[in-house]
Design an enzyme around this catalytic site. Structure first.
Site, PDB file in Angstrom:
ATOM      1  N   SER A 174       0.837  -1.198   0.000  1.00  0.00           N
ATOM      2  CA  SER A 174       0.000   0.000   0.000  1.00  0.00           C
ATOM      3  C   SER A 174       0.880   1.259   0.000  1.00  0.00           C
ATOM      4  CB  SER A 174      -0.952  -0.043   1.187  1.00  0.00           C
ATOM      5  OG  SER A 174      -1.956   0.919   1.059  1.00  0.00           O
ATOM      6  N   ASP A 221      -5.678  -2.999  -2.917  1.00  0.00           N
ATOM      7  CA  ASP A 221      -4.673  -2.653  -1.928  1.00  0.00           C
ATOM      8  C   ASP A 221      -4.051  -3.876  -1.254  1.00  0.00           C
ATOM      9  OD1 ASP A 221      -3.878  -1.782   0.981  1.00  0.00           O
ATOM     10  OD2 ASP A 221      -4.044   0.070  -0.168  1.00  0.00           O
TER      11      ASP A 221
END
Length: 278
Positions: free
Chosen positions: A41, A166
Site C-alpha cells: 500500500s 490494496d
C-alpha cells in the site's frame, strides 16, 4: 548487532505512512542501509522511492513528495467531485491519475523493478484469485498502483487480464516476505496502528473499525511469532497517533504529513540510539 542482509519492511496505512519518512531518515543517519525493501500500500509507494535511492538524499525527495501539491491532489478532490465520481463509477471516489503522475515524476514513467538500486518487492490483492500477488520484476508504476489501490477510494488496478486491490487487504505488514527473501535483520516501518490497543466497540462505526483492525493485524502478530532463530526484528516506533486519526475522513489529511515525519524521526532516532547497531 546488525547482520545482513538487512530488510526494510514498509507497512500500509494511508496518510499515516508519512511516518515512514522519519523512520527512513533515522535509519539512514544511523548508517543502516537496506539490502531488501518490501512494501504494501503506501509502504509500496515510499518503498519504491527508497529502493531507487537508498541514501540520505532520498529523505528530501520523500519529504518533498509528501508535502507537494501533487501529493495533495491524490485525495484532494472536493467532496462534490468525489460523490459524482462515485455515482458515475459506482466503485470509487478518487481518480488514480494524480498518484500515477506523482509516481512517474519520481521514478520515471517507464521505470522497472530492475532499474532500482536495491531489490524491491510489493504485494497486492488479486481479485480473480482472491490471493496475495507479489511483484518484483517488470513495470514498476502499475505494480505500485496495484498495491496502493485502496478499496472505495481508488479503482482496482488492471494488469494484463487481472485486477488488483490494496495489498493491505492480504498483508498489511509483509514481515514474512522479508524473511523468505533472506533477511537476517529486519526493520519494520509500521504506521502506528499496531501500537494502539483495541477495545470492545460500543458503536456501529467502532465495530467496523475494530473488525478491520483485527483483520489487518492478525497476520503480522502471527508472523512475528514465526520468525526463525537467527533473524532479528526491530519494530520502529511511529511517534504516536494524532488527534482525529480515528475519523473516516482522516485519509485526506495531508496537512499532517510534516508533523508525522518529525514525530516518527524523533521516536525512531531514540529507539535506534538505545539499540546496539554494531
Amino acid at each position: 548487532m546488525v547482520t545482513g542482509p538487512v530488510a526494510f519492511v514498509l507497512g500500509g496505512g494511508g496518510v499515516r505512512g508519512a511516518v515512514q519518512v522519519g523512520m527512513v531518515q533515522a535509519l539512514l543517519e544511523a548508517g543502516v542501509r537496506p539490502d531488501i525493501v518490501v512494501g504494501t500500500s503506501v509502504g509500496a509507494i515510499n518503498g519504491a522511492l527508497l529502493a531507487s535511492d537508498p541514501t540520505l538524499a532520498v529523505v528530501d525527495r520523500l519529504r518533498a513528495a509528501w508535502t507537494s501539491a501533487a501529493a495533495r491532489a491524490v485525495y484532494g478532490d472536493s467532496l462534490g467531485r468525489q460523490l459524482r465520481r462515485l455515482v458515475t463509477t459506482r466503485t470509487h471516489l478518487n481518480s488514480p491519475e494524480p498518484l500515477r503522475r506523482l509516481l512517474a515524476s519520481e521514478l520515471g514513467p517507464d521505470a522497472t523493478f530492475e532499474d532500482l538500486a536495491v531489490p524491491l518487492t510489493v504485494v497486492a490483492a488479486n481479485i480473480e484469485r482472491a490471493s496475495e500477488q507479489w511483484f518484483d520484476s517488470g513495470p514498476l508504476i502499475d505494480a505500485v498502483l496495484a498495491s496502493a489501490s485502496v478499496p472505495g477510494v481508488l479503482p482496482a488496478t488492471r494488469i494484463g487480464e487481472e485486477h488488483f486491490m490494496d495489498g493491505g487487504l492480504v498483508n498489511s505488514i509483509p514481515l514474512e516476505a522479508a524473511v523468505r527473501l533472506g533477511a537476517r535483520t529486519v526493520y519494520v516501518l509500521q504506521v502506528g496502528r499496531v501500537e494502539e490497543a483495541l477495545r470492545v466497540p460500543t458503536r456501529a462505526l467502532d465495530t467496523a473499525r475494530v473488525a478491520f483492525e483485527v483483520a489487518r493485524r492478525h497476520r503480522f502478530s502471527r508472523d512475528v511469532t514465526l520468525v526463525p532463530e537467527g533473524v532479528e526484528v526491530h519494530v520502529l516506533p511511529s511517534g504516536g497517533a494524532l488527534e482525529g486519526d480515528e475519523k473516516l475522513s482522516s485519509y485526506r489529511r495531508m496537512d499532517t504529513a510534516t508533523r508525522r515525519i518529525e514525530r516518527a524521526y524523533a521516536a525512531s532516532r531514540q529507539y535506534l540510539s538505545a539499540t546496539e547497531l554494531s
